[in-house]
Design a protein around this motif. Structure first.
Motif, PDB file in Angstrom:
ATOM      1  N   ALA A 119       0.650  -1.603  -0.538  1.00  0.00           N
ATOM      2  CA  ALA A 119       0.128  -0.119  -0.120  1.00  0.00           C
ATOM      3  C   ALA A 119       1.027   1.188   0.303  1.00  0.00           C
ATOM      4  O   ALA A 119       0.852   2.206   0.958  1.00  0.00           O
ATOM      5  N   GLY A 183       5.722   8.756  12.629  1.00  0.00           N
ATOM      6  CA  GLY A 183       3.970   7.894  11.494  1.00  0.00           C
ATOM      7  C   GLY A 183       3.172   7.428  12.739  1.00  0.00           C
ATOM      8  O   GLY A 183       3.440   7.448  13.371  1.00  0.00           O
ATOM      9  N   GLY A 184       2.234   6.943  11.291  1.00  0.00           N
ATOM     10  CA  GLY A 184       1.057   6.475  11.954  1.00  0.00           C
ATOM     11  C   GLY A 184       1.817   5.079  12.874  1.00  0.00           C
ATOM     12  O   GLY A 184       0.744   4.711  13.436  1.00  0.00           O
ATOM     13  N   ASN A 185       2.238   4.182  12.631  1.00  0.00           N
ATOM     14  CA  ASN A 185       2.181   3.147  13.021  1.00  0.00           C
ATOM     15  C   ASN A 185       2.960   3.539  14.944  1.00  0.00           C
ATOM     16  O   ASN A 185       2.747   2.976  15.384  1.00  0.00           O
ATOM     17  N   ILE A 188       0.310   3.930  16.946  1.00  0.00           N
ATOM     18  CA  ILE A 188      -0.079   3.078  17.099  1.00  0.00           C
ATOM     19  C   ILE A 188       0.314   2.478  18.131  1.00  0.00           C
ATOM     20  O   ILE A 188      -0.672   2.324  19.408  1.00  0.00           O
ATOM     21  N   TYR A 209      -4.388  -3.953   8.679  1.00  0.00           N
ATOM     22  CA  TYR A 209      -3.430  -3.379   8.159  1.00  0.00           C
ATOM     23  C   TYR A 209      -3.110  -4.767   9.289  1.00  0.00           C
ATOM     24  O   TYR A 209      -2.371  -4.392  10.222  1.00  0.00           O
ATOM     25  N   ILE A 254     -10.008   1.584  11.770  1.00  0.00           N
ATOM     26  CA  ILE A 254      -9.150   2.313  11.169  1.00  0.00           C
ATOM     27  C   ILE A 254     -10.813   2.706  10.735  1.00  0.00           C
ATOM     28  O   ILE A 254     -11.438   2.490   9.737  1.00  0.00           O
ATOM     29  N   ASN A 259      -7.776  -0.591   5.217  1.00  0.00           N
ATOM     30  CA  ASN A 259      -6.621  -1.139   4.661  1.00  0.00           C
ATOM     31  C   ASN A 259      -7.088  -2.159   5.438  1.00  0.00           C
ATOM     32  O   ASN A 259      -6.154  -2.409   6.721  1.00  0.00           O
ATOM     33  N   ASN A 287      -7.894   4.685  14.037  1.00  0.00           N
ATOM     34  CA  ASN A 287      -6.822   4.818  12.864  1.00  0.00           C
ATOM     35  C   ASN A 287      -7.367   5.628  11.653  1.00  0.00           C
ATOM     36  O   ASN A 287      -8.389   5.399  11.188  1.00  0.00           O
ATOM     37  N   VAL A 289      -5.576   7.428   8.802  1.00  0.00           N
ATOM     38  CA  VAL A 289      -4.280   7.942   8.187  1.00  0.00           C
ATOM     39  C   VAL A 289      -4.896   8.340   6.743  1.00  0.00           C
ATOM     40  O   VAL A 289      -3.951   9.179   5.979  1.00  0.00           O
ATOM     41  N   SER A 317      -0.854   9.936   9.840  1.00  0.00           N
ATOM     42  CA  SER A 317       0.188  10.825   9.363  1.00  0.00           C
ATOM     43  C   SER A 317       0.380  11.278   8.593  1.00  0.00           C
ATOM     44  O   SER A 317      -0.943  11.027   7.456  1.00  0.00           O
ATOM     45  N   SER A 319       2.418   9.919   5.564  1.00  0.00           N
ATOM     46  CA  SER A 319       2.501   9.279   4.763  1.00  0.00           C
ATOM     47  C   SER A 319       1.781   9.028   3.282  1.00  0.00           C
ATOM     48  O   SER A 319       2.949   8.570   3.014  1.00  0.00           O
ATOM     49  N   LYS A 320       0.728   8.706   3.956  1.00  0.00           N
ATOM     50  CA  LYS A 320       0.040   8.586   2.322  1.00  0.00           C
ATOM     51  C   LYS A 320      -0.225   9.657   1.505  1.00  0.00           C
ATOM     52  O   LYS A 320      -0.407   9.495   0.443  1.00  0.00           O
ATOM     53  N   ARG A 327       8.835  10.206   7.866  1.00  0.00           N
ATOM     54  CA  ARG A 327       8.005  10.169   9.300  1.00  0.00           C
ATOM     55  C   ARG A 327       7.087  10.413  10.068  1.00  0.00           C
ATOM     56  O   ARG A 327       7.818  10.617  11.424  1.00  0.00           O
TER      57      ARG A 327
HETATM   58  C1  LIG Z   1      -4.365   1.331   7.738  1.00  0.00           C
HETATM   59  C2  LIG Z   1      -2.344   2.145   8.087  1.00  0.00           C
HETATM   60  N1  LIG Z   1      -2.208   2.966   9.304  1.00  0.00           N
HETATM   61  C3  LIG Z   1      -1.176   2.629   9.241  1.00  0.00           C
HETATM   62  C4  LIG Z   1       0.071   2.557   8.499  1.00  0.00           C
HETATM   63  C5  LIG Z   1       1.535   3.254   8.896  1.00  0.00           C
HETATM   64  O1  LIG Z   1       1.357   4.543   8.837  1.00  0.00           O
HETATM   65  P1  LIG Z   1       3.603   5.136   8.785  1.00  0.00           P
HETATM   66  O2  LIG Z   1       4.212   5.039   7.691  1.00  0.00           O
HETATM   67  O3  LIG Z   1       2.415   6.664   8.814  1.00  0.00           O
HETATM   68  O4  LIG Z   1       2.945   4.586   9.823  1.00  0.00           O
HETATM   69  C6  LIG Z   1      -0.302   2.408   6.975  1.00  0.00           C
HETATM   70  C7  LIG Z   1       0.522   2.548   5.989  1.00  0.00           C
HETATM   71  O5  LIG Z   1       0.801   1.840   4.852  1.00  0.00           O
HETATM   72  C8  LIG Z   1      -1.471   1.933   6.857  1.00  0.00           C
HETATM   73  O6  LIG Z   1      -2.337   1.442   5.529  1.00  0.00           O
END
Ligand SMILES: Cc1ncc(COP(=O)(O)O)c(C=O)c1O
Length: 480
Positions: A119, A183-185, A188, A209, A254, A259, A287, A289, A317, A319-320, A327
């Motif tokens: 993704a 980052g989003g990860n 979370i 995800y 989410i 995702n 989430n 993102v 985040s 990132s997308k 990050r």
């Molecule tokens: C639903 C979801 N959450 C978190 C992330 C990760 O985000 P980040 O790259 O900002 O850590 C992704 C990345 O594919 C995602 O699809």
């Protein structure tokens, strides 16, 4: 071989027309402008228009009627068969997906494959030059400050910009509500650690995800999968039942453009979800993102907008839509904010790197972000729609596909006889990477599913999908 430019022009025309058909501007049974009219309107040659119309024919969207012209025959997106609501078992379980996920991630890095799985955002749609210019200017102007230690919650200028934008999705965050993360990860991950201990149960949408499943695995948390609908997300009835029968410590959704499922919890249902969890005093990790990548007229809200008790921990985040490599993510963790801030401090020793934070703050402040978002929403809407339609054209009967209203992933249910890992291996041998459904559930709920990335749509994408469809057919036939 055709030049790239001529290929692009007819594809551009075909793609624009596809969008108009999708949106109902041209309806089934209606005639498209004649080849001559179209060539005048678009200032292109007759043969370019013919190429575009042939491509639309091969996409199954229009048909030529002798002596009469080209007519729309596309079924609307709504008539594509979609997967049903997921139906996991009732018990929580440990997550053990590390090996499988590492294998899939390794293949993601192979530059020789056609990447239909991971993704990743389309690099052509990221504001790369603008971001690079901002970074260069910041390095020149504030060279020293960028090298000083910074501590959580992160750069104030960025938190101000994030807080300002929060009104667009129904929140009124203050800069003090926000902790910047890498980052989003990480957002979370920190939220999970703020409210759970090893062995605790976290109720999750399924499919989920795999980055989040990894976090559950790493922290020794147990996942309780809740049935989730491909359009409107988690089942509240099933969630309530799960809460009444298990000591659930947190719920994780989410909320917009899940995702891999593509689901979005409707705004009214988000409110009900928040109220349900308030009754049981359970934190909700939300989430969002991909929340900015919506295809509808208005941005959907977030659950956080209905949070009265500080139980919702909103995570997002850049990132997308700006750059996954910077990050930069963030969380507004409600009453758990101090704990999250502390965990951020203990995990990275200081704040997220300053230059990426300052760069994003400047980009948001300088006003280019919204124009950029409008552009990528248009592109992703078109690509996702093309991806769903094309899967249905090339894949055998029994295939089902989601039709997300945002984000850029598509979730495909293959005929029951097709195992997604077997397909994954065959596809790799044929130069194509996909993501098998196995990595999205700790209890193997989705052996016949794959996730596809629709971020990019080129001639090569369409050909790779055609090839993949052939492989699915072969697997279906060999099982018969
Ligand atoms: C639903 C979801 N959450 C978190 C992330 C990760 O985000 P980040 O790259 O900002 O850590 C992704 C990345 O594919 C995602 O699809």
């Amino acid at each position: 071989m055709k030049s790239k430019t001529s290929q692009l022009i007819y594809e551009q025309i075909a793609n624009r027309l596809t969008e108009l058909i999708e949106r109902g501007t041209y309806r089934p049974g209606q005639r498209l402008p004649s080849v001559r009219q179209m060539s005048r309107r678009q200032a292109v040659s007759i043969s370019t228009v013919l190429q575009a119309y042939r491509l639309l024919e091969s996409r199954g969207l229009i048909e030529a009627r002798p002596q009469s012209g080209y007519y729309v025959c596309a079924p609307s997106r709504n008539s594509l068969p979609e997967p049903e609501i997921s139906s996991p078992g009732p018990d929580p379980c440990r997550v053990s997906l590390q090996e499988l996920i590492l294998m899939v991630l390794r293949d993601t890095l192979n530059p020789n494959l056609a990447h239909l799985g991971a993704a990743l955002p389309n690099i052509e749609l990221l504001p790369v030059e603008r971001i690079n210019r901002i970074m260069a200017a910041l390095s020149r102007q504030s060279g020293r400050e960028l090298h000083e230690y910074q501590f959580p919650p992160g750069l104030e200028s960025l938190r101000i910009e994030i807080a300002r934008r929060s009104a667009m999705y129904g929140c009124s965050l203050s800069p003090n509500d926000i902790v910047i993360t890498s980052g989003g990860n990480e957002a979370i991950d920190l939220c999970l650690r703020a409210v759970c201990w090893p062995g605790d149960i976290v109720a999750i949408e399924t499919p989920m995800y795999f980055g989040t499943l990894q976090a559950l695995e790493t922290h020794g948390l147990r996942a309780l999968e809740i049935p989730t609908h491909p359009r409107d997300g988690i089942s509240l009835e099933a969630l309530q039942f799960a809460i009444e029968h298990n000591p659930v410590k947190a719920v994780l959704v989410i909320s917009n453009f899940n995702n891999p499922l593509g689901s979005s919890i409707p705004d009214e249902k988000k409110k009900e979800l928040v109220q349900l969890l308030e009754r049981y005093d359970i934190p909700l990790i939300e989430n969002d993102v991909s929340g900015e990548i919506y295809f509808t007229q208005e941005r959907p809200t977030v659950c956080k907008a209905f949070d009265r008790k500080g139980l919702v921990m909103l995570c997002s985040s850049f990132s997308k839509d700006i750059s996954p490599a910077l990050r930069v993510g963030w969380t507004a963790a409600g009453k758990f904010k101090s704990q999250v801030e502390w965990l951020k401090f203990t995990s990275t020793g200081a704040a997220t790197a300053t230059l990426p934070q300052a760069t994003i703050a400047e980009f948001l402040k300088s006003g280019g972000y919204d124009a950029h978002l409008r552009r990528i929403r248009r592109e992703y809407a078109r690509n996702v729609s093309l991806m769903s339609q094309t899967v249905m054209r090339y894949f055998p009967e029994g295939t089902r596909v989601t039709r997300p209203m945002g984000g850029f992933v598509v979730w495909v249910q293959l005929p029951d006889t097709v195992d997604s890992l077997e397909l994954y291996k065959r596809a790799l041998a044929g130069g194509i990477a996909i993501t098998p459904g196995y990595v999205f559930s700790p209890t193997n709920q989705f052996p016949h599913f794959i996730r596809l990335n629709a971020a990019e749509w080129t001639y090569a994408t369409e050909r790779a999908l055609e090839k993949l469809g052939e492989m699915v057919k072969e697997l279906t036939e060999s099982a018969a």
